[in-house]
Design an enzyme around this catalytic site. Sequence first.
Site, mmCIF file in Angstrom:
data_model
loop_
_atom_site.group_PDB
_atom_site.id
_atom_site.type_symbol
_atom_site.label_atom_id
_atom_site.label_comp_id
_atom_site.label_asym_id
_atom_site.label_seq_id
_atom_site.Cartn_x
_atom_site.Cartn_y
_atom_site.Cartn_z
ATOM 1 N N VAL A 1 19.654 31.918 34.646
ATOM 2 C CA VAL A 1 20.678 32.635 35.582
ATOM 3 C C VAL A 1 21.671 33.114 34.829
ATOM 4 O O VAL A 1 22.149 34.589 34.992
ATOM 5 C CB VAL A 1 21.045 31.760 36.637
ATOM 6 C CG1 VAL A 1 22.021 32.684 37.859
ATOM 7 C CG2 VAL A 1 20.022 30.988 37.519
ATOM 8 N N HIS B 1 18.839 49.206 63.179
ATOM 9 C CA HIS B 1 18.291 50.288 62.217
ATOM 10 C C HIS B 1 19.278 51.261 62.089
ATOM 11 O O HIS B 1 20.087 51.497 62.944
ATOM 12 C CB HIS B 1 17.037 50.787 62.897
ATOM 13 C CG HIS B 1 16.486 51.930 62.385
ATOM 14 N ND1 HIS B 1 15.695 51.816 61.101
ATOM 15 C CD2 HIS B 1 16.482 53.418 62.577
ATOM 16 C CE1 HIS B 1 15.398 53.040 60.667
ATOM 17 N NE2 HIS B 1 15.977 53.945 61.477
HETATM 18 P P1 NAD Z 1 19.561 27.446 32.994
HETATM 19 O O1 NAD Z 1 19.031 26.296 32.605
HETATM 20 O O2 NAD Z 1 19.481 28.439 34.218
HETATM 21 O O3 NAD Z 1 18.862 28.494 31.856
HETATM 22 C C1 NAD Z 1 18.862 28.298 30.555
HETATM 23 C C2 NAD Z 1 17.620 28.782 29.757
HETATM 24 O O4 NAD Z 1 17.904 28.767 28.117
HETATM 25 C C3 NAD Z 1 16.161 28.181 30.167
HETATM 26 O O5 NAD Z 1 15.420 29.109 30.596
HETATM 27 C C4 NAD Z 1 15.859 27.529 28.852
HETATM 28 O O6 NAD Z 1 14.218 27.645 28.724
HETATM 29 C C5 NAD Z 1 16.671 28.476 27.851
HETATM 30 N N1 NAD Z 1 16.674 27.721 26.488
HETATM 31 C C6 NAD Z 1 17.041 26.540 26.267
HETATM 32 N N2 NAD Z 1 17.394 26.336 25.099
HETATM 33 C C7 NAD Z 1 16.841 27.553 24.294
HETATM 34 C C8 NAD Z 1 16.791 27.907 22.801
HETATM 35 N N3 NAD Z 1 17.077 27.245 21.927
HETATM 36 N N4 NAD Z 1 16.331 29.158 22.622
HETATM 37 C C9 NAD Z 1 15.832 29.876 23.618
HETATM 38 N N5 NAD Z 1 16.082 29.745 24.863
HETATM 39 C C10 NAD Z 1 16.448 28.537 25.294
HETATM 40 O O7 NAD Z 1 20.927 27.266 32.391
HETATM 41 P P2 NAD Z 1 22.294 28.474 32.566
HETATM 42 O O8 NAD Z 1 21.730 29.982 32.776
HETATM 43 O O9 NAD Z 1 22.912 28.443 31.393
HETATM 44 O O10 NAD Z 1 22.964 28.323 33.975
HETATM 45 C C11 NAD Z 1 23.589 27.098 34.066
HETATM 46 C C12 NAD Z 1 23.607 26.468 35.517
HETATM 47 O O11 NAD Z 1 24.465 27.326 36.276
HETATM 48 C C13 NAD Z 1 22.236 26.395 36.136
HETATM 49 O O12 NAD Z 1 22.155 25.455 36.916
HETATM 50 C C14 NAD Z 1 22.238 27.986 37.175
HETATM 51 O O13 NAD Z 1 21.648 27.909 38.393
HETATM 52 C C15 NAD Z 1 23.901 27.948 37.358
HETATM 53 N N6 NAD Z 1 24.336 29.145 37.639
HETATM 54 C C16 NAD Z 1 24.020 29.661 39.090
HETATM 55 C C17 NAD Z 1 24.152 30.843 39.090
HETATM 56 C C18 NAD Z 1 24.041 31.623 40.614
HETATM 57 O O14 NAD Z 1 23.765 30.725 41.244
HETATM 58 N N7 NAD Z 1 24.235 32.990 40.547
HETATM 59 C C19 NAD Z 1 24.992 31.684 38.094
HETATM 60 C C20 NAD Z 1 25.172 31.158 36.918
HETATM 61 C C21 NAD Z 1 24.744 29.983 36.606
#
Ligand code: NAD
Length: 451
Positions: free
Chosen positions: A180, A439
């Site tokens: 995200v 609408h």
């Molecule tokens: P995330 O876990 O959502 O995504 C991290 C991604 O990084 C994963 O898809 C993973 O596969 C990838 N990854 C990990 N190690 C890697 C590597 N070495 N090389 C390449 N890819 C790799 O974490 P995030 O995006 O950092 O977000 C953190 C938290 O904050 C999450 O729980 C998210 O839901 C929350 N958040 C929510 C919102 C929202 O609700 N709009 C916005 C920002 C953050």
Amino acid sequence: MEKFDLAIIGAGPAGYEAADFAAKNGLKTVLIEKDNLGGTCLNSGCIPTKTLLHTADLYHDVVAQAEKIGLSYSEFNYDMVKMQQRKEEVLSTLRDGIAKLMKMRKVTVLSGVGKVIDEHKISVTKDDDVQIIEADKILLTTGSVPAIPPIEGAQYAMTSDDLLNSDKAYDNLIIIGGGVIGIEFASLYTALGKKVIIIEALDRILANMDKEFAQSLKMLLTKKGTQIHVKSMVTKLEKQDGEFICYYTEKDKQQMAKADCILMAVGRRAYSKNLFDENFAVEMDRGKIKVNEFYQTSVSNIYAAGDVIGGIQLAHTATAEAINAVCHMLGKDMIYETSLIPSCVYTNPEIASVGMTADEAKKIGKKVISLKYPMGANGKTVLSLQERSFVKVIVEAETNRILGAQMMCARATDMISQFTQSIANKMTLADMKKVIYPHPTFSESIGKVIE
Ligand code: NAD
């Protein structure tokens, strides 16, 4: 030593909302915070990101649509320094709001680092000053911080906290992680016309959500020039002559990409550093505080909620958990159903999801019908020149009950609550069909998809 009914450490959406709720219910409450009120969500997460995205999306829409919709301009640009100033104004308004609310509720707010000394005592340290307070119940809501993986050269990458405060909009940005945070920054930077490369370890971006989001978003982002590399693991980062180099393996091949900034967005980890005195502890699980179904730690009068207990790391989840914890302290039934959490991603168009996806339903052997409405037939979508978008609803075949919904369209993040209500109240398609939608609106699509 001042005594309280409840002491809360951490004033994010879990801590300050719990303080408000506890005080409204008659508990003498103290809220301890080492930094600004509002936690990650307000100071370095949801609110600052969405403020910058608001400007970036307006900028993008004007550039992309002006001619088509009868607008013209002689010079039009964005100014990142002013965008940052606006962001600070928003944060300060909302922080003041929390401070006023705490005052109104007569919650004592202590500025300093809180440390649990024993079951009832907390030290609050500010510079050289140490104050000890006592509380019948304690709630730990200390949140999370960006995770930094053990990759060589990881120190060259910025975290989302750093990039959110940057006065510079980098021309070339590499984002490690297509979750995200990675996707929202990719949206921000592509809206400003910058070059973005996303490197994601799994087989698709937004891997925790419905796969159709990933497919549609990939198409939209690549159309705007973003490169997306999936099944790609970052192995090393380097800095050379002011430029950053990212080495990664993609389909077993060594690859590299260059940029003037690298963002590390590979998740967040629970923040519990120095939270307990060396002679006192509650049970932990790799940095996360372990709790039972009532949010009690291994010491029953000490509760914990939000990112620090792991699970779904979302502001609204943290708030719900913390208020449920206070309900338990008060001997009341818990208010929130935390198994049904809507999640929203602030891309353009927005993404929102609640309940089961079709794949999740199939995995547990449920027969479902998947209904989909392409927003190309929605008047408001056409007149406001929205991108490719859809609304999908997952219905249990046997009972016609709504099990889930996935939306990728304008205002999806506002509209998803209608489906959350229907799922929580076990509504069927027939129940939902009774409602008349105004609408022209984006929300008409909900009426159409269930038709
Ligand atoms: P995330 O876990 O959502 O995504 C991290 C991604 O990084 C994963 O898809 C993973 O596969 C990838 N990854 C990990 N190690 C890697 C590597 N070495 N090389 C390449 N890819 C790799 O974490 P995030 O995006 O950092 O977000 C953190 C938290 O904050 C999450 O729980 C998210 O839901 C929350 N958040 C929510 C919102 C929202 O609700 N709009 C916005 C920002 C953050």
